[in-house]
Design an enzyme around this catalytic site. Sequence first.
Site, PDB file in Angstrom:
ATOM      1  N   SER A  67      -4.277  -1.622   0.433  1.00  0.00           N
ATOM      2  CA  SER A  67      -3.265  -2.554   0.924  1.00  0.00           C
ATOM      3  C   SER A  67      -3.921  -3.853   1.380  1.00  0.00           C
ATOM      4  CB  SER A  67      -2.525  -1.895   2.090  1.00  0.00           C
ATOM      5  OG  SER A  67      -1.573  -2.779   2.619  1.00  0.00           O
ATOM      6  N   ALA A  68      -3.470  -4.990   0.819  1.00  0.00           N
ATOM      7  CA  ALA A  68      -4.197  -6.247   1.008  1.00  0.00           C
ATOM      8  C   ALA A  68      -4.158  -6.788   2.425  1.00  0.00           C
ATOM      9  CB  ALA A  68      -3.642  -7.304   0.037  1.00  0.00           C
ATOM     10  N   HIS A  69      -3.071  -6.532   3.166  1.00  0.00           N
ATOM     11  CA  HIS A  69      -3.007  -7.149   4.503  1.00  0.00           C
ATOM     12  C   HIS A  69      -3.975  -6.492   5.478  1.00  0.00           C
ATOM     13  CE1 HIS A  69      -0.464  -4.170   6.752  1.00  0.00           C
ATOM     14  NE2 HIS A  69      -0.174  -3.805   5.526  1.00  0.00           N
TER      15      HIS A  69
ATOM     16  N   GLN B  21      -7.720   1.780   4.820  1.00  0.00           N
ATOM     17  CA  GLN B  21      -8.551   1.282   5.924  1.00  0.00           C
ATOM     18  C   GLN B  21      -9.985   1.009   5.496  1.00  0.00           C
ATOM     19  OE1 GLN B  21      -7.583   0.306   8.841  1.00  0.00           O
ATOM     20  NE2 GLN B  21      -5.470   1.053   8.775  1.00  0.00           N
TER      21      GLN B  21
ATOM     22  N   GLY C 135       0.828  -1.197   0.000  1.00  0.00           N
ATOM     23  CA  GLY C 135       0.000   0.000   0.000  1.00  0.00           C
ATOM     24  C   GLY C 135       0.866   1.251   0.000  1.00  0.00           C
ATOM     25  N   THR C 136       1.978   1.192   0.727  1.00  0.00           N
ATOM     26  CA  THR C 136       2.909   2.327   0.749  1.00  0.00           C
ATOM     27  C   THR C 136       3.424   2.615  -0.656  1.00  0.00           C
ATOM     28  OG1 THR C 136       3.567   1.860   3.018  1.00  0.00           O
ATOM     29  CG2 THR C 136       5.119   3.120   1.685  1.00  0.00           C
TER      30      THR C 136
ATOM     31  N   CYS D 221       5.172   8.277  23.765  1.00  0.00           N
ATOM     32  CA  CYS D 221       6.048   7.422  24.562  1.00  0.00           C
ATOM     33  C   CYS D 221       6.167   6.020  23.960  1.00  0.00           C
ATOM     34  CB  CYS D 221       5.549   7.353  25.994  1.00  0.00           C
ATOM     35  SG  CYS D 221       3.929   8.042  26.246  1.00  0.00           S
TER      36      CYS D 221
END
Lengths: 473, 473
Positions: A197-199, A180, A69-70, A323
């Site tokens: 993005s497939a995952h 998403q 996807g990136t 954090c």
Amino acid sequence: MPYFDAASSLPPHPVARQALLAALDDGWADPARPHREGRRARMLLDAARETAAEAVGCRPDELTFTPSGTHAVHAGIAGALAGRARAGRHLLVSAVEHSAVLHAATAHRDAGGTAAEVGVDRGGRVAPADVAAALAAAPGGTGLVCVQAANHEVGTRQPVAEIAEVCRAAGVPLLVDAAQSLPWGPEPGAWSLLAASAHKWGGPGGVGLLAVRKGVRFAPARPADERESGRAPGFENIPAVVAAAASLRAFRAEAEAEAARLSELVERMRARVPELVGDTEVVGDPVHRLPHVVTFSCLHVDGEALLHALAVAGFAVSSGSSCTSSTLTPSHVLRAMGVLSEGNVRVSLPPGTTSEDVDRFLAVLPDAVAGVRAQLLPPGAADGPAADPADTADGGAAAFTVDSLGKRCPVPVIELAAHLTRVRVGGVITVLADDAAARLDIPAWCAMRGQEYLGEAPHEGGPGTAYRVRRAA
Amino acid sequence: MPYFDAASSLPPHPVARQALLAALDDGWADPARPHREGRRARMLLDAARETAAEAVGCRPDELTFTPSGTHAVHAGIAGALAGRARAGRHLLVSAVEHSAVLHAATAHRDAGGTAAEVGVDRGGRVAPADVAAALAAAPGGTGLVCVQAANHEVGTRQPVAEIAEVCRAAGVPLLVDAAQSLPWGPEPGAWSLLAASAHKWGGPGGVGLLAVRKGVRFAPARPADERESGRAPGFENIPAVVAAAASLRAFRAEAEAEAARLSELVERMRARVPELVGDTEVVGDPVHRLPHVVTFSCLHVDGEALLHALAVAGFAVSSGSSCTSSTLTPSHVLRAMGVLSEGNVRVSLPPGTTSEDVDRFLAVLPDAVAGVRAQLLPPGAADGPAADPADTADGGAAAFTVDSLGKRCPVPVIELAAHLTRVRVGGVITVLADDAAARLDIPAWCAMRGQEYLGEAPHEGGPGTAYRVRRAA
């Protein structure tokens, strides 16, 4: 042990596993070769493209499989900007985009282009009118607008169809990052490019989708490569592509019923978390939401410690707190929304999550938060008036300075709360801090506590920033 | 039905399949996440990196998994050039590199850099002294040298260790494209960067390797991404990575014995093909070779038709002939070597190929070539003296021009052969042609036939090129 980090990655859908196995035998050859083995691979690739295009709502020849996807986002932004280089070198993105988009914007700036961010409301939503205004105010022509379909951290859905109309009217293409949202349904509206993005839907890692509508000017990035219309270089992982397409279709078959079911669970959490845990802010748009994501922040909580406590209790969740991040800055999404980043928790439910899973989470959360708070807070420090002699409504100093330099989130806010009553009502307490989260969390604390945030200034003669708060009560 | 296109892609190794399946359950989560699922994924990724690094002969922290071998090459070249931008913007590549390298060189030129090619001998081999000379002659500083370990079309191995020494002496890093050679063994020598591709050893598509030795200056390409040391953006396909590493180790366990066995089969083919098929040139270095690749070219043969004839006979092979390529130009590898490109066939044997498979291929090849030649050649035209009245050693014209404009490979060469005897011995025949293969194949034909190639010139007053040949016999 429930896994509540679905928005990060889902386990393989059973259909993905089956399709992957089935395609291993026929999907290994080079689909560009004319021999039998190559033609078999090509047939699998073509069929996967048709399946995925139907799910996206585009033509097969508009759809490219990318290595992630990136990569789809990077290639889409670079290709659209290069294709319209003459029309304008300005890039407009929402302030809550995925880091893949923001990194592409930085790369574009570094290459001599300009880029600007469109802000969001406190729920994380982009106003179409703000996009229109940003387009009108853009220096030179705008090459591309990027708006995500739904936010990965807080679940807020954007008004993509309306923003697409604004872009269409301005003659500027719109790239929608649907990472998403795509599993839940096709993205409506006249978008120009779409990435996914497939995952995120139980497909394998290593498969992204990039749709580029016919008529959108697009110049593939260099170096050139002949595969996937020049938009994704390198030999295709066809079994993974087949598994990605098949699992998207399978996810969609269950999406409507599952979305209704998960939305109820999410609503329950959004209502119950603030009741069960004091000083908690549920963030993200309450109406325009993904069905499976709920995000909240807990005052006076170290996000990493809370993640650890929840993991010990068996729950894998995510956090946008500084954090927990290697960068020491809170999530840019929470920052853009102006909400508390301390003790931030994103719960994202995978399909199949049960009501009992959610109840168990709600059962362990209060103790997990209380345990983390107990480690940081002096008894009673943040919960009510301290037993300080200066603590009267008209007693105490007119001004007091707390030195929180070198202390990390959430300590500066805890020290602010602990020392507030050293000043009288109407007096001003100044916090010196150099932790990036303070910029977000001190104003957020003031809003939650009904105190008056006066603003920040450089710490005169010293490092860090001085945050000023007027005690209101 | 034997598959003889192993150099293009191999079917999944049984170990790749097992490892892929085994890793599906634990390899789907984000390895950057601190939760149990993320840590499991990270452990698989770390173990795969150690396995692959051992096979490459580098440290695990020098090795990056990329979405393809092409990506590894592109990222390696761009990163090394960017990391040494101050030292020099010149890129030196061998003339027989894979198109991924040549495309990266083009992109570098387009971005304002310079690039040059180092030629090869007729066997396809780069001389280390030529690299040294090119480095000495380079304009400004040289940022990077790229030399493949072994050629994908003709199987020639390069003297990588010697070239690495030349580069080391010049203080210039060397990138080795080991896509074809890595399955057979680690690449020796002091290379700086190395790229490879898993589907070449029976691993899955979608996995490349990029090794960057410690101390090599490297600036990852933009947009930035935190995964894989910033060298390969996007979410990792961990099950595929695990399968890639496991199958590389498994391939290696069999490599020595298999290389010895396949080399014998290749030697048999290199000896027998010219005996069985007239007017055939076996190409590639006879000694420094991959164990499984044999390549030859057949005069007066349309490469695509021969591929088809062999496919009908059940053999999947590859070709560098222009007539099989969408670009209408013959393979740049054959061109750089100066060998015949007509009727080019690359046979690359997968592990497990039997002696009988090879014998069957040798049995069908002569008929396949004869059938294709019969479609193109007038009877006897290329095989001996034509029955033309002008055909006497001292008869015929002093000069004759053949118009082959608009005709594609191998027709211009066929027409040259058919009309040669129209000129007397010592006379000059000119072929007008606009097919790119003629530039390579007319000189190659002259060398095979013992005729004297005089050179080429623009076709005066018309399109195409005039190739001149003096009849020697």
